[in-house]
Design an enzyme around this catalytic site. Structure first.
Site, PDB file in Angstrom:
ATOM      1  N   LYS A  56     -19.056 146.992  66.587  1.00 30.23           N
ATOM      2  CA  LYS A  56     -18.336 147.909  65.871  1.00 30.23           C
ATOM      3  C   LYS A  56     -18.811 148.994  65.962  1.00 30.23           C
ATOM      4  O   LYS A  56     -18.234 150.236  66.109  1.00 30.23           O
ATOM      5  CB  LYS A  56     -18.027 147.275  64.552  1.00 30.23           C
ATOM      6  N   ARG A  62     -15.261 145.808  52.886  1.00 33.14           N
ATOM      7  CA  ARG A  62     -16.107 144.558  52.894  1.00 33.14           C
ATOM      8  C   ARG A  62     -15.543 143.584  52.311  1.00 33.14           C
ATOM      9  O   ARG A  62     -16.241 142.235  52.280  1.00 33.14           O
ATOM     10  CB  ARG A  62     -17.602 144.823  52.926  1.00 33.14           C
ATOM     11  N   ARG A  95     -31.914 143.236  68.706  1.00 37.40           N
ATOM     12  CA  ARG A  95     -31.440 144.467  68.483  1.00 37.40           C
ATOM     13  C   ARG A  95     -32.462 145.628  68.039  1.00 37.40           C
ATOM     14  O   ARG A  95     -33.322 145.121  67.180  1.00 37.40           O
ATOM     15  CB  ARG A  95     -30.320 144.628  67.292  1.00 37.40           C
ATOM     16  N   ARG A 149     -34.118 147.252  62.368  1.00 39.14           N
ATOM     17  CA  ARG A 149     -33.536 147.407  61.218  1.00 39.14           C
ATOM     18  C   ARG A 149     -34.022 146.564  60.094  1.00 39.14           C
ATOM     19  O   ARG A 149     -34.483 145.483  60.541  1.00 39.14           O
ATOM     20  CB  ARG A 149     -32.044 147.219  61.164  1.00 39.14           C
ATOM     21  N   ARG A 161     -26.221 137.869  55.674  1.00 39.42           N
ATOM     22  CA  ARG A 161     -25.306 138.598  55.916  1.00 39.42           C
ATOM     23  C   ARG A 161     -23.996 137.923  56.417  1.00 39.42           C
ATOM     24  O   ARG A 161     -22.865 138.142  56.080  1.00 39.42           O
ATOM     25  CB  ARG A 161     -25.625 139.926  56.838  1.00 39.42           C
TER      26      ARG A 161
HETATM   27  P1  AMP Z   1     -23.980 147.820  58.418  1.00 42.93           P
HETATM   28  O1  AMP Z   1     -24.855 149.053  58.935  1.00 42.93           O
HETATM   29  O2  AMP Z   1     -22.299 148.043  58.393  1.00 42.93           O
HETATM   30  O3  AMP Z   1     -24.213 146.377  58.925  1.00 42.93           O
HETATM   31  O4  AMP Z   1     -24.364 147.559  56.922  1.00 42.93           O
HETATM   32  C1  AMP Z   1     -25.718 147.467  56.397  1.00 42.93           C
HETATM   33  C2  AMP Z   1     -25.959 146.897  55.029  1.00 42.93           C
HETATM   34  O5  AMP Z   1     -25.061 148.325  54.218  1.00 42.93           O
HETATM   35  C3  AMP Z   1     -24.771 145.956  54.451  1.00 42.93           C
HETATM   36  O6  AMP Z   1     -25.403 144.667  54.756  1.00 42.93           O
HETATM   37  C4  AMP Z   1     -24.494 146.153  53.052  1.00 42.93           C
HETATM   38  O7  AMP Z   1     -25.712 145.863  52.336  1.00 42.93           O
HETATM   39  C5  AMP Z   1     -24.318 147.470  52.998  1.00 42.93           C
HETATM   40  N1  AMP Z   1     -23.281 147.834  53.122  1.00 42.93           N
HETATM   41  C6  AMP Z   1     -22.636 148.675  54.205  1.00 42.93           C
HETATM   42  N2  AMP Z   1     -21.178 148.743  53.884  1.00 42.93           N
HETATM   43  C7  AMP Z   1     -20.736 148.128  52.804  1.00 42.93           C
HETATM   44  C8  AMP Z   1     -19.786 148.094  52.047  1.00 42.93           C
HETATM   45  N3  AMP Z   1     -18.614 148.381  52.571  1.00 42.93           N
HETATM   46  N4  AMP Z   1     -19.703 147.415  50.785  1.00 42.93           N
HETATM   47  C9  AMP Z   1     -20.965 147.066  50.486  1.00 42.93           C
HETATM   48  N5  AMP Z   1     -22.150 147.158  50.997  1.00 42.93           N
HETATM   49  C10 AMP Z   1     -22.137 147.873  52.175  1.00 42.93           C
END
Ligand code: AMP
Length: 214
Positions: free
Chosen positions: A13, A88, A124, A157, A168
């Site tokens: 994404k 989410r 990654r 990360r 996750r």
């Molecule tokens: P991502 O970069 O989208 O994989 O997000 C990394 C982490 O940020 C996630 O595992 C959550 O801990 C937090 N996070 C990102 N977007 C959200 C969201 N919309 N609601 C809650 N936590 C989020």
């Protein structure tokens, strides 16, 4: 044009959002990226969010909605918006509608099997400066461990460790997956086969949506 990119972690994404935003002048809104920035800068919000992000759990809705609304103020300068990583859960999706935050045109669902997700996430790497993602197997940097774009050393990360990846995925299945049905009912869902290459997925998206349209 207002789009949501929905799908499991590692489905591509963020990569597609970055490419499309650059080419078609969309505002790329990644809540995960914004949270990582807050954490890196040691802000109050970052301090509150850190333990959730590092454990692969969802950050409380009110904190995420707060930073989302701030970022959306920049959207007027752009041709469109891509929400990457938001919503989410159902409450976040409903907040877009009820709080009148954003009227979404299409939701692209990046569909990918669990085995490929784990394979992708465990290879990654990420540039902490320009935020570009690489994959050692499928999309490696030109020089070992060095970002092609800015020359910085690449890192993993914090939440791309196997334990956090599993967490996750669990959370995705429990909280985020139900959104597919939600957006199907609203007639906004477009399914994309995310097992393809970066170029192929981009082509699939361009084939389904007219990104030139405002
Ligand atoms: P991502 O970069 O989208 O994989 O997000 C990394 C982490 O940020 C996630 O595992 C959550 O801990 C937090 N996070 C990102 N977007 C959200 C969201 N919309 N609601 C809650 N936590 C989020």
């Amino acid at each position: 044009m207002r789009l949501i990119f929905l799908g499991p972690p590692g489905a591509g994404k963020g990569t597609q959002a970055e490419i499309i935003s650059e080419e078609y002048d969309f505002l790329h809104v990644s809540t995960g990226e914004m949270l990582r920035n807050e954490i890196k800068n040691g802000t109050e919000l970052g301090k509150k969010a850190k333990k959730y992000v590092n454990n692969g759990e969802l950050v409380p809705d009110n904190l995420v909605i707060e930073i989302l609304q701030l970022r959306l103020k920049e959207s007027e300068k752009h041709h469109g918006i891509i929400l990457d990583g938001f919503p989410r859960n159902l409450k976040q999706a409903e907040s877009l509608e009820k709080k009148d935050i954003l009227d979404v045109d299409h939701v692209l669902y990046f569909k990918l099997d669990k085995e490929i997700i784990i394979e992708r996430l465990s290879h990654r790497l990420y540039c902490p400066d320009c935020k570009k993602f690489y994959n050692l197997k499928f999309n490696p940097p030109k020089k070992d461990n060095i970002c092609d774009k800015c020359g910085r050393k690449l890192v993993r990360r914090e939440d791309d460790k196997l334990e956090s990846i599993k967490k996750r995925l669990e959370i995705y299945n429990e909280k985020t997956y139900p959104l597919i049905d939600h957006y199907k009912k609203l007639n906004k869902l477009i399914e994309i086969d995310a097992s393809q290459t970066i170029e192929e997925i981009k082509g699939l998206i361009e084939g389904r949506i007219n990104l030139e349209k405002a």
